[in-house]
Design an enzyme around this catalytic site. Structure first.
Site, mmCIF file in Angstrom:
data_model
loop_
_atom_site.group_PDB
_atom_site.id
_atom_site.type_symbol
_atom_site.label_atom_id
_atom_site.label_comp_id
_atom_site.label_asym_id
_atom_site.label_seq_id
_atom_site.Cartn_x
_atom_site.Cartn_y
_atom_site.Cartn_z
ATOM 1 N N CYS A 43 0.711 -1.136 0.048
ATOM 2 C CA CYS A 43 0.045 0.010 0.019
ATOM 3 C C CYS A 43 0.929 1.218 -0.077
ATOM 4 O O CYS A 43 1.424 1.724 0.842
ATOM 5 C CB CYS A 43 -0.811 -0.127 1.194
ATOM 6 S SG CYS A 43 -1.704 1.492 1.594
ATOM 7 N N CYS A 86 0.227 3.582 2.575
ATOM 8 C CA CYS A 86 0.488 3.286 4.026
ATOM 9 C C CYS A 86 2.101 3.590 4.322
ATOM 10 O O CYS A 86 2.502 3.826 5.399
ATOM 11 C CB CYS A 86 0.620 1.509 4.193
ATOM 12 S SG CYS A 86 -1.265 1.105 3.867
#
Length: 178
Positions: free
Chosen positions: A59, A62
């Site tokens: 991600c 993230c």
């Protein structure tokens, strides 16, 4: 047949929307060990402000968010903030490689079988659930952009400043700043 499939799709959509966690809900139990082997028990954390953050090594947002969470952890842990990162990678090596490049000192659990994620049902990665001192979800933040860092910190400061009796007002759900 198309009508049956369409009705089934609508029913599944309604069911998944109805079960999504929102402000004021009780957070589902985590009850999994962190990397140090200590079980994460939200009942034991009542009285603290808890941020449960779902993330994955693949991600992009993230990767931007983790250093921000680490700074918030360092800054506010002594005031009662507990951050629990819930990694959903299917391979622990991917999680560990990510953490070698982006080390954190807050608690991390590896939810390979999605036991925790299936209860919270995060709609995007990352998704953060802010739990007030009374043990109720107060905010849900979906996604992350660099400009969200100030908003995350403000929410944490607000929750830390509240007593347990005040928690429960001013609830909302929102995504990344536009």
């Amino acid at each position: 047949m198309k009508t049956l499939l369409g009705a089934l799709a609508v029913a599944l959509l309604i069911a998944s929307t109805a079960s999504a966690l929102t402000s004021g809900d009780d957070p589902p139990a985590i009850d999994m060990p962190d990397q140090a082997g200590k079980k994460v028990d939200l009942n034991e954390l009542k009285g603290k402000v808890v941020l449960v953050d779902f993330w994955a090594s693949w991600c992009g947002p993230c990767k931007q968010e983790m250093p921000v969470l680490e700074e918030l952890h360092k800054k506010y842990a002594q005031d009662g903030l507990v951050i629990v990162g819930v990694n959903i990678d299917n391979n622990v090596k991917k999680m560990n490689n990510f953490l070698r490049g982006t080390p954190v000192t807050f608690r991390i659990i590896h939810d390979r079988k999605l036991n925790v994620a299936s209860k919270y049902e995060p709609e995007t990665m990352p998704s953060s659930y802010f739990i007030a001192r009374d043990g109720k979800i107060r905010y849900v933040h979906e996604g992350f952009r660099k400009k969200d860092a100030a908003e995350l910190e403000e929410r944490i400061k607000r929750l830390l400043a509240e007593g347990a009796s005040e928690a429960g007002s001013d609830t909302e759900t929102e995504g990344p700043s536009q």
